[in-house]
Write an enzyme that holds these catalytic residues in place. Structure first.
Site, PDB file in Angstrom:
ATOM      1  N   PRO A   1      97.183  95.681  77.905  1.00 28.19           N
ATOM      2  CA  PRO A   1      98.397  96.284  77.329  1.00 28.19           C
ATOM      3  C   PRO A   1      99.288  95.265  76.623  1.00 28.19           C
ATOM      4  CG  PRO A   1      98.014  97.181  79.510  1.00 28.19           C
ATOM      5  CD  PRO A   1      97.042  96.051  79.334  1.00 28.19           C
TER       6      PRO A   1
ATOM      7  N   HIS B   1      89.857  94.597  88.089  1.00 32.28           N
ATOM      8  CA  HIS B   1      90.404  93.467  88.833  1.00 32.28           C
ATOM      9  C   HIS B   1      89.471  92.253  88.833  1.00 32.28           C
ATOM     10  CE1 HIS B   1      92.919  96.734  90.259  1.00 32.28           C
ATOM     11  NE2 HIS B   1      93.719  95.866  90.863  1.00 32.28           N
TER      12      HIS B   1
ATOM     13  N   GLU C   1     103.060  95.144  81.256  1.00 31.60           N
ATOM     14  CA  GLU C   1     102.617  93.850  80.746  1.00 31.60           C
ATOM     15  C   GLU C   1     103.109  93.590  79.321  1.00 31.60           C
ATOM     16  OE1 GLU C   1     100.386  94.853  84.238  1.00 31.60           O
ATOM     17  OE2 GLU C   1     100.675  95.979  82.372  1.00 31.60           O
TER      18      GLU C   1
END
Length: 325
Positions: A90, A130, A61
Site C-alpha cells: 500500500p 507475512h 502504510e
C-alpha cells in the site's frame, strides 16, 4: 565495549543511539510505541524518548510513508517501520514515486534522509502476507538504497549508518534471524554501509548471499569443509548499490559462484548478479553462475515453507554441479 546481543536487541540499541545523537530522528509505525512493535524491535524507546519521537501511527502504510516524506521536507530524519514485508505494497506508490525521486526531481536541492524498516523473509511459520522477499522491487528503483544486515553487529551499526545517510534507505531485517545472537563491538569501526564482506574464506567456489541466507550458506560451507571443499561466503550487505569490487574479486579467486536468495528465481536479484559476473569475468570463470532460490510461486503455507526456502542440501547440490565443470 563488546556484548552479546540478538539481532533484535542490536537494532534496538542502534535506534536508541541514533535517537540520542540527533533530536531530528523520529520513529513511526504501527504499534511501535507502547507495545514496542510486533517483534519488540522498538521496545522501551517510547518510554525513554516520549510519544512525539516514537510515534504509534494509524494502520495505514501509505499514510506512514507519506507523512515521513513531509517530515523529511521539514528537516527531520524519520525512521518508519512496515510491520511485515507483505504490508509494504500500500505504500509502494509513495516509495517509488516520491521517496525515490524527490532528490532527482529537485536537481539535488532536496535530500531524502529517511529509513523504511521492513522485517522480511520466511522461516517463522507465519500466515499469508507475512513472509515475502520484496527486495528486487526496490533494487530496481533508481533513487533508493537497499541494505540488509545478517548479524547483530551489522544490525547495530547499519541502522545508524542508514539513518545518517542523505539518501532514502530500505532497511530489510531478516525476521527469522531476530533471535540469533552475536557479538556487537560498539568500539570497533564499522564497515562502510555499502561494502560487502567475506565472512568465510575459501578457494573452490563463492557463495553469495544476504540477510537470512548468510547463515544458511555458512552452514553449507561448514558441511562442505568436512568433505574437503573450501567454500568462500560473501555477505552482500548492500543490495543497492552492490559492491561489485569485492564480489568480482572473490569470484576471480574461486572461479565459481552460486547466488542464494529466498525470493523467487525469475528476475530476482540473483539474475542481475549472475549477468554482471558473466559480463565481466566470462573468460576467467570455470563454470556458469548458478542460482539457488525460492520457487516462482506465492509463498506457501507454513507447513510447506521449508520445501520452498533454500537449504543446505540445495546449496551443496548447486556447488557439486558447479565443480563438475
Amino acid at each position: 565495549m563488546s556484548q552479546e546481543l540478538t539481532l533484535a536487541k542490536a537494532i534496538n540499541a542502534g535506534l536508541r543511539r541514533a535517537l540520542q545523537a540527533d533530536p531530528k530522528v523520529l520513529l513511526a509505525g504501527e504499534d511501535i510505541g507502547r507495545l514496542g512493535g510486533v517483534f519488540r524491535i522498538t521496545e522501551g524507546l517510547q518510554a525513554e524518548f516520549g510519544p512525539n519521537r516514537v510515534i504509534d501511527s494509524p494502520l495505514a502504510e501509505s499514510g506512514i510513508v507519506g507523512t515521513a516524506v513531509g517530515l523529511t521536507l521539514r528537516g527531520y530524519r524519520p525512521v518508519v517501520e512496515i510491520q511485515f514485508d507483505g504490508f509494504v505494497y500500500p505504500a509502494f506508490d509513495q516509495i517509488v514515486t516520491q521517496v525515490a525521486k524527490l532528490h532527482f526531481r529537485t536537481a539535488g536541492r532536496q535530500t531524502m534522509p529517511m529509513v523504511i524498516r521492513i522485517p522480511y523473509g520466511g522461516g517463522i511459520g507465519a500466515v499469508e502476507h507475512h513472509s515475502e522477499s520484496p527486495e528486487a522491487y526496490f533494487c530496481h528503483t533508481p533513487g533508493l538504497k537497499v541494505v540488509s544486515p545478517a548479524t547483530p553487529h551489522d544490525g547495530y551499526w547499519m541502522i545508524q549508518q542508514a539513518i545518517a545517510s542523505p539518501d532514502p534507505v530500505i532497511f530489510l531485517e531478516p525476521k527469522r534471524r531476530y533471535h540469533s545472537r552475536g557479538t556487537v563491538a560498539a568500539e570497533r569501526r564499522p564497515s562502510p554501509l555499502h561494502q560487502a564482506e567475506v565472512v568465510r574464506s575459501g578457494d573452490r567456489a563463492t557463495l553469495i548471499a544476504w540477510g537470512p541466507m548468510v547463515r544458511t550458506c555458512l552452514d553449507a560451507a561448514a558441511v562442505a569443509e568436512q568433505e574437503g571443499t573450501q567454500l568462500e561466503v560473501i555477505d552482500l550487505r548492500s543490495l543497492a548499490p552492490i559492491d561489485w569490487v569485492s564480489l568480482t574479486a572473490s569470484v576471480r579467486r574461486t572461479r565459481r559462484a552460486v547466488v542464494v536468495h529466498e525470493a523467487s528465481r525469475t528476475l530476482g536479484l540473483g539474475a542481475e548478479i549472475a549477468a554482471h559476473l558473466h559480463e565481466h569475468l566470462f573468460y576467467e570463470m570455470e563454470a556458469p553462475v548458478l542460482r539457488v532460490t525460492g520457487y516462482d510461486m506465492p509463498y506457501p503455507p507454513a507447513r510447506l515453507e521449508q520445501e520452498f526456502l533454500p537449504g543446505v542440501d540445495r546449496i551443496l547440490d548447486a556447488v557439486d554441479r558447479s565443480l563438475q565443470h
